[in-house]
Design an enzyme around this catalytic site. Structure first.
Site, PDB file in Angstrom:
ATOM      1  N   GLU A 109       0.840  -1.200   0.000  1.00  0.00           N
ATOM      2  CA  GLU A 109       0.000   0.000   0.000  1.00  0.00           C
ATOM      3  C   GLU A 109       0.875   1.250   0.000  1.00  0.00           C
ATOM      4  O   GLU A 109       1.994   1.228   0.514  1.00  0.00           O
ATOM      5  CB  GLU A 109      -0.862   0.018   1.275  1.00  0.00           C
ATOM      6  CG  GLU A 109      -2.289  -0.437   1.073  1.00  0.00           C
ATOM      7  CD  GLU A 109      -3.173   0.623   0.425  1.00  0.00           C
ATOM      8  OE1 GLU A 109      -2.661   1.518  -0.286  1.00  0.00           O
ATOM      9  OE2 GLU A 109      -4.390   0.539   0.615  1.00  0.00           O
ATOM     10  N   ASP A 113      -4.229   5.584   6.116  1.00  0.00           N
ATOM     11  CA  ASP A 113      -4.689   6.832   6.723  1.00  0.00           C
ATOM     12  C   ASP A 113      -5.702   6.480   7.821  1.00  0.00           C
ATOM     13  O   ASP A 113      -5.306   6.188   8.951  1.00  0.00           O
ATOM     14  CB  ASP A 113      -5.289   7.699   5.598  1.00  0.00           C
ATOM     15  CG  ASP A 113      -5.745   9.059   6.064  1.00  0.00           C
ATOM     16  OD1 ASP A 113      -5.191   9.569   7.036  1.00  0.00           O
ATOM     17  OD2 ASP A 113      -6.652   9.632   5.433  1.00  0.00           O
ATOM     18  N   VAL A 163       0.079  14.426   1.997  1.00  0.00           N
ATOM     19  CA  VAL A 163       1.369  14.346   1.299  1.00  0.00           C
ATOM     20  C   VAL A 163       1.175  13.919  -0.158  1.00  0.00           C
ATOM     21  O   VAL A 163       0.197  13.248  -0.493  1.00  0.00           O
ATOM     22  CB  VAL A 163       2.344  13.363   2.002  1.00  0.00           C
ATOM     23  CG1 VAL A 163       2.792  13.911   3.349  1.00  0.00           C
ATOM     24  CG2 VAL A 163       1.728  11.979   2.158  1.00  0.00           C
TER      25      VAL A 163
HETATM   26  P1  5GP Z   1      -7.577   5.038   4.294  1.00  0.00           P
HETATM   27  O1  5GP Z   1      -8.241   6.186   4.990  1.00  0.00           O
HETATM   28  O2  5GP Z   1      -8.602   4.111   3.710  1.00  0.00           O
HETATM   29  O3  5GP Z   1      -6.598   4.344   5.176  1.00  0.00           O
HETATM   30  O4  5GP Z   1      -6.771   5.633   3.069  1.00  0.00           O
HETATM   31  C1  5GP Z   1      -7.444   5.751   1.865  1.00  0.00           C
HETATM   32  C2  5GP Z   1      -6.651   6.348   0.769  1.00  0.00           C
HETATM   33  O5  5GP Z   1      -6.634   7.754   0.951  1.00  0.00           O
HETATM   34  C3  5GP Z   1      -5.195   5.983   0.610  1.00  0.00           C
HETATM   35  O6  5GP Z   1      -4.980   4.753  -0.016  1.00  0.00           O
HETATM   36  C4  5GP Z   1      -4.757   7.125  -0.288  1.00  0.00           C
HETATM   37  O7  5GP Z   1      -5.113   6.863  -1.622  1.00  0.00           O
HETATM   38  C5  5GP Z   1      -5.571   8.283   0.242  1.00  0.00           C
HETATM   39  N1  5GP Z   1      -4.767   9.115   1.130  1.00  0.00           N
HETATM   40  C6  5GP Z   1      -4.798   9.178   2.479  1.00  0.00           C
HETATM   41  N2  5GP Z   1      -3.926  10.093   2.955  1.00  0.00           N
HETATM   42  C7  5GP Z   1      -3.308  10.605   1.851  1.00  0.00           C
HETATM   43  C8  5GP Z   1      -2.289  11.608   1.677  1.00  0.00           C
HETATM   44  O8  5GP Z   1      -1.745  12.220   2.611  1.00  0.00           O
HETATM   45  N3  5GP Z   1      -1.917  11.861   0.376  1.00  0.00           N
HETATM   46  C9  5GP Z   1      -2.477  11.242  -0.693  1.00  0.00           C
HETATM   47  N4  5GP Z   1      -2.023  11.593  -1.897  1.00  0.00           N
HETATM   48  N5  5GP Z   1      -3.437  10.299  -0.556  1.00  0.00           N
HETATM   49  C10 5GP Z   1      -3.840   9.994   0.704  1.00  0.00           C
HETATM   50 MG    MG Z   2      -4.059   3.959  -1.782  1.00  0.00          MG
END
Ligand code: 5GP
Ligand code: MG
Length: 188
Positions: A109, A113, A163
């Protein structure tokens, strides 16, 4: 429109400024460390890497290039839809092609987040009956975690700030940056 230079430590995309946070050198050094761990843990297991598109493509290429063990790769594409309802939904846009049954699977991954994606996706992988299942992520935001989800290898734990770079995008821009940049939220 995006303007950047490898020498500058600020990248501007539209109205947003991002400051250099992790250099390509730091990233590569850490990836070599994690690759060594995975090499030790999977020496004779012929692991199967499930690369989560799009964000993990660059990380996956560098990690796997550093591995001196036999392995397979496959790709998946998932995206989350968090609407007004409190329960989100994960869409599998591209599923794995290789059979996971009996395999030692490692999910790659870009970033964990809230943990929502893995919370939803891991059971779908488990249902395919792998011999073992681990998660390796380039980035993790521990303070943003809302779902207690499994993460086995983390390259960098980072604060809860947006980021980009090294595969990660802002509205599809910035994936090609060799370094990782952090959104400047308090500006001047
Ligand atoms: P989750 O909240 O499901 O753990 O993360 C979901 C998705 O949000 C990640 O796979 C990524 O695509 C996007 N994401 C979360 N934080 C960031 C960040 O700081 N930068 C970017 N570019 N995408 C993020
Ligand atoms: Mg992702």
């Amino acid at each position: 429109m995006m303007y950047f230079s490898e020498k500058k430590d600020v990248v501007t995309i539209g109205a947003l400024d991002f400051v250099l946070y992790l250099s390509a050198r730091e990233i590569q050094n850490k990836i070599r460390e994690v690759a060594k761990q995975i090499e030790n843990d999977y020496a004779n297991e012929n692991p199967l890497f499930l690369i989560v598109l799009n964000g993990a493509f660059m990380f996956a290429a560098d990690l796997i290039r550093n591995l001196d063990i036999a392995c397979d790769v496959d790709f998946v594409k998932v995206s989350s839809y968090k609407g007004l309802a409190s329960t989100g939904r994960l869409d599998v846009k591209i599923a794995n092609e290789k059979e996971l049954k009996g395999r030692h699977v490692i999910i790659l991954e870009d970033i964990v987040d809230s943990g929502f994606t893995l919370d939803q996706y891991l059971p779908m992988v488990q249902a395919q009956d792998p011999a073992s299942l681990k998660v390796c992520t380039l980035l993790e935001k521990p303070e943003a975690k809302k779902f207690e989800t499994q993460v086995d290898y983390t390259c960098f734990k980072i604060p809860t700030k947006f980021v980009i770079g090294y595969g990660l995008d802002f509205d599809e821009a910035g994936r090609n940056l060799p370094h990782i940049y952090q959104l400047i939220d308090e500006y001047r």
